[in-house]
Design a protein around this motif. Structure first.
Motif, PDB file in Angstrom:
ATOM      1  N   UNK A 192       0.861  -1.200   0.000  1.00  0.00           N
ATOM      2  CA  UNK A 192       0.000   0.000   0.000  1.00  0.00           C
ATOM      3  C   UNK A 192       0.888   1.236   0.000  1.00  0.00           C
ATOM      4  N   UNK A 193       1.004   1.932   1.107  1.00  0.00           N
ATOM      5  CA  UNK A 193       1.834   3.138   1.130  1.00  0.00           C
ATOM      6  C   UNK A 193       2.261   3.482   2.550  1.00  0.00           C
ATOM      7  N   UNK A 194       2.534   2.475   3.364  1.00  0.00           N
ATOM      8  CA  UNK A 194       2.929   2.688   4.757  1.00  0.00           C
ATOM      9  C   UNK A 194       4.215   3.514   4.820  1.00  0.00           C
ATOM     10  N   UNK A 195       4.313   4.304   5.910  1.00  0.00           N
ATOM     11  CA  UNK A 195       5.330   5.358   5.903  1.00  0.00           C
ATOM     12  C   UNK A 195       5.193   6.106   7.218  1.00  0.00           C
TER      13      UNK A 195
ATOM     14  N   UNK B 109       4.289   8.897   8.703  1.00  0.00           N
ATOM     15  CA  UNK B 109       3.649  10.186   8.411  1.00  0.00           C
ATOM     16  C   UNK B 109       4.041  11.277   9.397  1.00  0.00           C
TER      17      UNK B 109
ATOM     18  N   UNK C 298       2.841  14.106   4.692  1.00  0.00           N
ATOM     19  CA  UNK C 298       2.089  13.326   3.709  1.00  0.00           C
ATOM     20  C   UNK C 298       3.009  12.748   2.638  1.00  0.00           C
TER      21      UNK C 298
ATOM     22  N   UNK D 147       4.621  11.567  -0.833  1.00  0.00           N
ATOM     23  CA  UNK D 147       4.535  12.073  -2.206  1.00  0.00           C
ATOM     24  C   UNK D 147       3.843  11.055  -3.117  1.00  0.00           C
TER      25      UNK D 147
ATOM     26  N   UNK E   7       4.666   9.781  -5.887  1.00  0.00           N
ATOM     27  CA  UNK E   7       5.496   8.705  -6.441  1.00  0.00           C
ATOM     28  C   UNK E   7       5.639   7.557  -5.459  1.00  0.00           C
TER      29      UNK E   7
ATOM     30  N   UNK F  89       3.428   6.367  -3.578  1.00  0.00           N
ATOM     31  CA  UNK F  89       2.218   5.534  -3.622  1.00  0.00           C
ATOM     32  C   UNK F  89       2.034   4.872  -4.981  1.00  0.00           C
TER      33      UNK F  89
ATOM     34  N   UNK G 165       2.302   2.663  -8.415  1.00  0.00           N
ATOM     35  CA  UNK G 165       2.633   1.268  -8.735  1.00  0.00           C
ATOM     36  C   UNK G 165       4.044   1.171  -9.304  1.00  0.00           C
TER      37      UNK G 165
ATOM     38  N   UNK H 168       6.759   2.852  -8.553  1.00  0.00           N
ATOM     39  CA  UNK H 168       7.758   2.804  -7.488  1.00  0.00           C
ATOM     40  C   UNK H 168       7.630   1.522  -6.680  1.00  0.00           C
ATOM     41  N   UNK H 169       6.402   1.202  -6.269  1.00  0.00           N
ATOM     42  CA  UNK H 169       6.184   0.044  -5.395  1.00  0.00           C
ATOM     43  C   UNK H 169       6.597  -1.261  -6.073  1.00  0.00           C
TER      44      UNK H 169
ATOM     45  N   UNK I  33      12.813  15.161   2.208  1.00  0.00           N
ATOM     46  CA  UNK I  33      11.938  13.997   2.400  1.00  0.00           C
ATOM     47  C   UNK I  33      12.473  12.794   1.610  1.00  0.00           C
ATOM     48  N   UNK I  34      12.976  13.069   0.411  1.00  0.00           N
ATOM     49  CA  UNK I  34      13.549  11.956  -0.372  1.00  0.00           C
ATOM     50  C   UNK I  34      14.736  11.334   0.351  1.00  0.00           C
TER      51      UNK I  34
END
Lengths: 112, 206, 122
Positions: B117-120, B122, B127, B129, B131, B133, B135, B137-138, B197-198
């Motif tokens: 999903x997009x766990x992170x 926070x 929030x 970015x 990218x 979230x 597909x 990248x993941x 953030x990156x």
């Protein structure tokens, strides 16, 4: 029965677009969807795992064609009905006009 | 009668955002009418989220680790306790989270993803970015991380080991980038200003 | 994703053990350093074992506390099993036959089995 969300290692999605604009939400409804989900999980209307399960049950073509918060909205609607919080007939029809007496929009142009 | 309906439909239904906005509004109205949520509660959730969750938090943590060797050790050993020293918490969300902080070295580069999903984290990164979230990248960063990092403009020499962390809801990962050369005299606040953030995700050097 | 909280909320219960924990508290079946195999799972519901690690061997590198098994949470098992969650490291070469990196994934104990004993062989 692996579902479409389980993309680790898949090929074909192309290069990553690293563009970012720093905005948390791109429309007010996205922010409200985010807040609704937080409130409902805090209230224990459902769990984070159930929420993820609901997103993962979107049909693959639907999942891939939907934006991030569109998936959330779909999942929220489904869970609200499943948990008996709202009646399915009361929800806004996807692509249609506001529900109520009288003729509804035909749903033309309902893009996915 | 059908004419205004159709023209309204053309104006609104043709725009996906207004369709989605109507659906969201309707759902919120129904849940509010059922006494499940209140609009004020949602406002408060959003206000707090937007006011408190930002990448400057993670940057502060990194800068402290760069200047304070004791803090760096504590951070790598127990992220939750260490960030609490700076007033940050991984609680307050919808479930408790383990914060695992991983450190880049001249021979090791860490990069974080959530393939499912997009766990992170926070609270520390703000929030996520788009990218992160996506597909693209993941799916690819676990398979071809060096290529993906190149797409971010980060070239890693072959001798640098790449370690990918596939995050889950219970554990959130944050990267401590390497402190840039030539920053020895910089104050902690200025150092925090270098961290992106990156960098905290591992798709940039800093 | 979906932890939707601010940075300054009241702390919830801290995880019971962290990556710095020494050894294995009672109840943990696997220890850091141990090679494990991910079961060939394929449930019809939410699970946290991504497809790309199923059936593959990896090495436990850390124990990340005890958490309810998500599979039980979504299928309504009461109460859900509380299990250790491990950070398990896989080599890209083992997963895909190529690549020089590693991938570390959080996996619940029920997803894992010990490495089968090797035969003595000829």
């Amino acid at each position: 029965m692996t579902r479409i969300h389980d993309v680790g290692g898949m090929e074909g999605f192309g290069p990553v677009d690293p563009t970012e604009d720093g905005r948390a939400f791109h429309a007010d409804w996205e922010a409200r969807v985010f807040a609704l989900n937080t409130a409902l999980i805090r209230r224990q209307a459902y769990t984070l795992d159930e929420f993820r399960d609901a997103i993962e049950h979107l049909a693959p073509e639907r999942y891939l064609a939907s934006s991030y918060y569109e998936r959330w909205l779909e999942a929220l609607e489904g869970l609200a009905v499943k948990k008996g919080l709202v009646a399915p007939g009361d929800l806004e029809e996807e692509g249609g006009d506001a529900p109520g007496p009288g003729p509804r929009g035909s749903g033309e142009g309902r893009g996915r | 009668m059908s004419v205004p309906t159709r023209s309204r439909g053309q104006r609104e239904d043709g725009h996906p955002d207004s369709r989605l906005a109507r659906r969201q509004r309707r759902l919120e109205e129904l849940l509010e009418a059922a006494g499940v949520v209140t609009g004020a509660e949602l406002d408060a959730i959003l206000d707090r989220y937007l006011a408190t969750a930002k990448p400057a938090n993670g940057a502060r943590v990194v800068a402290r680790a760069w200047v304070d060797e004791g803090f760096r050790h504590r951070l790598l050993a127990d992220g939750n306790a260490a960030v609490a020293e700076l007033g940050f918490s991984m609680g307050g969300g919808i479930q408790p989270q383990l914060l695992r902080v991983v450190e880049n070295t001249p021979r090791l580069h860490n990069v974080v993803v959530c393939t499912l999903c997009s766990c992170y984290p926070l609270a520390l990164l703000g929030p996520s970015p788009s990218w992160y979230r996506s597909e693209a990248y993941r799916s690819r960063v676990v398979r071809r991380p060096r290529e993906v990092l190149e797409e971010f403009g980060l070239h890693l020499p072959g001798h640098v080991e790449v370690r990918v962390w596939d995050a889950s809801a219970e554990t959130r990962y944050m990267v401590v980038p390497r402190r840039p050369a030539g920053t020895e005299g910089m104050a902690e606040d200025a150092l925090a200003g270098l961290v992106t953030r990156r960098g905290l995700i591992g798709t940039a050097a800093v | 994703m979906k932890d939707e909280g601010g940075a300054t909320g009241r702390a919830l219960e801290p995880p019971r053990s962290g990556p710095g924990a020494e050894g294995s508290p009672p109840g943990e079946r696997f220890r850091p350093g141990e090679t494990v195999v991910v079961k060939a799972l394929d449930p019809p519901h939410h699970t946290r074992a991504p497809r790309y690690v199923r059936g593959h061997r990896g090495v436990v590198v850390e124990v990340h506390g005890v958490h309810p098994r998500p599979d039980d949470v979504v299928t309504g098992a009461h109460p859900p099993a509380m299990e250790p969650v491990y950070a398990v490291r896989f080599s890209a070469a083992d997963l895909w036959g190529e690549g020089d990196h590693s991938v570390t994934v959080n996996l619940w104990e029920a997803y894992l089995e010990p490495l089968p004993l090797q035969g003595t062989g000829p």
